[in-house]
Design a protein around this motif. Structure first.
Motif, PDB file in Angstrom:
ATOM      1  N   CYS A  50       0.829  -1.264  -0.134  1.00 39.69           N
ATOM      2  CA  CYS A  50      -0.150   0.001   0.002  1.00 39.69           C
ATOM      3  C   CYS A  50       1.072   1.229  -0.117  1.00 39.69           C
ATOM      4  O   CYS A  50       1.675   1.611   1.077  1.00 39.69           O
ATOM      5  N   PRO A  51       0.869   2.070  -1.082  1.00 35.98           N
ATOM      6  CA  PRO A  51       2.050   3.208  -1.081  1.00 35.98           C
ATOM      7  C   PRO A  51       1.397   4.296  -0.138  1.00 35.98           C
ATOM      8  O   PRO A  51       2.033   5.296  -0.301  1.00 35.98           O
ATOM      9  N   VAL A  52       0.101   4.305   0.023  1.00 34.53           N
ATOM     10  CA  VAL A  52      -0.361   5.403   1.125  1.00 34.53           C
ATOM     11  C   VAL A  52      -0.343   5.016   2.675  1.00 34.53           C
ATOM     12  O   VAL A  52      -1.025   5.606   3.653  1.00 34.53           O
ATOM     13  N   GLU A  53       0.019   3.822   2.968  1.00 36.41           N
ATOM     14  CA  GLU A  53      -0.012   3.134   4.206  1.00 36.41           C
ATOM     15  C   GLU A  53      -1.493   3.253   4.935  1.00 36.41           C
ATOM     16  O   GLU A  53      -1.509   3.681   6.217  1.00 36.41           O
ATOM     17  N   ALA A  54      -2.384   2.636   4.242  1.00 35.38           N
ATOM     18  CA  ALA A  54      -3.754   2.666   4.798  1.00 35.38           C
ATOM     19  C   ALA A  54      -4.140   1.439   5.307  1.00 35.38           C
ATOM     20  O   ALA A  54      -5.251   1.236   5.935  1.00 35.38           O
ATOM     21  N   ILE A  55      -3.384   0.386   5.466  1.00 43.12           N
ATOM     22  CA  ILE A  55      -3.736  -1.089   5.854  1.00 43.12           C
ATOM     23  C   ILE A  55      -3.050  -1.186   7.096  1.00 43.12           C
ATOM     24  O   ILE A  55      -1.806  -1.131   7.377  1.00 43.12           O
ATOM     25  N   PHE A  56      -3.702  -1.612   8.011  1.00 41.48           N
ATOM     26  CA  PHE A  56      -3.235  -1.941   9.623  1.00 41.48           C
ATOM     27  C   PHE A  56      -3.809  -3.217  10.109  1.00 41.48           C
ATOM     28  O   PHE A  56      -5.007  -3.436   9.648  1.00 41.48           O
ATOM     29  N   HIS A  57      -3.273  -3.764  10.772  1.00 44.11           N
ATOM     30  CA  HIS A  57      -3.852  -4.950  11.574  1.00 44.11           C
ATOM     31  C   HIS A  57      -4.944  -4.233  12.613  1.00 44.11           C
ATOM     32  O   HIS A  57      -4.745  -3.214  13.048  1.00 44.11           O
ATOM     33  N   GLU A  58      -5.939  -4.971  12.889  1.00 38.71           N
ATOM     34  CA  GLU A  58      -7.226  -4.331  13.373  1.00 38.71           C
ATOM     35  C   GLU A  58      -6.793  -3.799  14.948  1.00 38.71           C
ATOM     36  O   GLU A  58      -7.308  -3.014  15.348  1.00 38.71           O
ATOM     37  N   ASP A  59      -5.688  -4.475  15.481  1.00 40.11           N
ATOM     38  CA  ASP A  59      -5.515  -4.233  16.707  1.00 40.11           C
ATOM     39  C   ASP A  59      -4.401  -2.955  16.874  1.00 40.11           C
ATOM     40  O   ASP A  59      -4.057  -2.471  17.872  1.00 40.11           O
ATOM     41  N   ASN A  60      -4.005  -2.507  15.591  1.00 41.10           N
ATOM     42  CA  ASN A  60      -2.918  -1.354  15.430  1.00 41.10           C
ATOM     43  C   ASN A  60      -3.697  -0.279  14.618  1.00 41.10           C
ATOM     44  O   ASN A  60      -3.072   0.710  14.341  1.00 41.10           O
ATOM     45  N   VAL A  61      -4.982  -0.230  14.437  1.00 38.16           N
ATOM     46  CA  VAL A  61      -5.617   0.996  13.733  1.00 38.16           C
ATOM     47  C   VAL A  61      -5.475   2.272  14.742  1.00 38.16           C
ATOM     48  O   VAL A  61      -5.953   2.131  15.742  1.00 38.16           O
ATOM     49  N   PRO A  62      -4.840   3.156  13.897  1.00 38.99           N
ATOM     50  CA  PRO A  62      -4.941   4.603  15.028  1.00 38.99           C
ATOM     51  C   PRO A  62      -6.233   4.750  15.446  1.00 38.99           C
ATOM     52  O   PRO A  62      -7.372   4.688  14.795  1.00 38.99           O
ATOM     53  N   GLU A  63      -6.192   5.480  16.799  1.00 32.47           N
ATOM     54  CA  GLU A  63      -7.521   5.857  17.267  1.00 32.47           C
ATOM     55  C   GLU A  63      -8.319   6.614  16.547  1.00 32.47           C
ATOM     56  O   GLU A  63      -9.716   6.407  16.679  1.00 32.47           O
ATOM     57  N   ASP A  64      -7.899   7.587  15.786  1.00 28.74           N
ATOM     58  CA  ASP A  64      -8.662   8.502  14.848  1.00 28.74           C
ATOM     59  C   ASP A  64      -9.452   7.652  13.706  1.00 28.74           C
ATOM     60  O   ASP A  64     -10.319   8.229  13.313  1.00 28.74           O
ATOM     61  N   TRP A  65      -8.916   6.466  13.528  1.00 25.73           N
ATOM     62  CA  TRP A  65      -9.638   5.652  12.504  1.00 25.73           C
ATOM     63  C   TRP A  65     -10.390   4.376  12.684  1.00 25.73           C
ATOM     64  O   TRP A  65     -10.570   3.376  12.019  1.00 25.73           O
ATOM     65  N   GLN A  66     -10.460   4.198  14.148  1.00 30.76           N
ATOM     66  CA  GLN A  66     -11.255   3.170  14.696  1.00 30.76           C
ATOM     67  C   GLN A  66     -12.492   2.852  13.850  1.00 30.76           C
ATOM     68  O   GLN A  66     -12.685   1.655  13.850  1.00 30.76           O
ATOM     69  N   GLU A  67     -13.295   3.744  13.446  1.00 35.08           N
ATOM     70  CA  GLU A  67     -14.348   3.414  12.962  1.00 35.08           C
ATOM     71  C   GLU A  67     -14.216   2.759  11.518  1.00 35.08           C
ATOM     72  O   GLU A  67     -15.123   1.957  11.022  1.00 35.08           O
ATOM     73  N   TYR A  68     -13.173   2.658  11.009  1.00 31.36           N
ATOM     74  CA  TYR A  68     -12.897   1.871   9.802  1.00 31.36           C
ATOM     75  C   TYR A  68     -12.942   0.169   9.975  1.00 31.36           C
ATOM     76  O   TYR A  68     -13.198  -0.454   8.800  1.00 31.36           O
ATOM     77  N   ILE A  69     -12.662  -0.166  11.297  1.00 27.43           N
ATOM     78  CA  ILE A  69     -12.839  -1.592  11.565  1.00 27.43           C
ATOM     79  C   ILE A  69     -14.160  -2.030  11.113  1.00 27.43           C
ATOM     80  O   ILE A  69     -14.473  -3.014  10.391  1.00 27.43           O
TER      81      ILE A  69
END
Length: 92
Positions: A50-69
């Motif tokens: 991912c060239p924009v670093e948009a993919i995270f393990h669900e345990d490591n999703v930044p707090e501001d983006w938790q709704e994306y889970i």
């Protein structure tokens, strides 16, 4: 466990991650990609692609983006799977 596509994908929609996924768990709408949480095997092959670093393990999703889970799980039920690379919406 699963990986989650988050905010940096919105409006970019690079599909480099899709072609390395061994289980075809990516889905798309007109603005971004999503990972189906029940189909993801947590292999992490998509993360470095991912060239924009948009993919995270669900345990490591930044707090501001938790709704994306939840958004990834909900959106996948109504969208088509994507398995081939396409032109991105944004330029690198």
């Amino acid at each position: 466990m699963t990986h989650v596509v988050t905010q940096p994908c919105f409006g970019c929609k690079y599909t480099d991650c899709v072609v390395v996924c061994p289980v075809e768990c990516f889905y798309e709408d007109e603005k971004m990609l999503y990972i189906h949480p029940e189909e993801c095997i947590d292999c992490e092959a998509c993360v470095p692609e991912c060239p924009v670093e948009a993919i995270f393990h669900e345990d490591n999703v930044p707090e501001d983006w938790q709704e994306y889970i939840a958004m990834n799980a909900e959106k996948c039920d109504d969208l088509e799977v994507i398995t081939e690379k396409k032109e991105p919406l944004a330029e690198e």
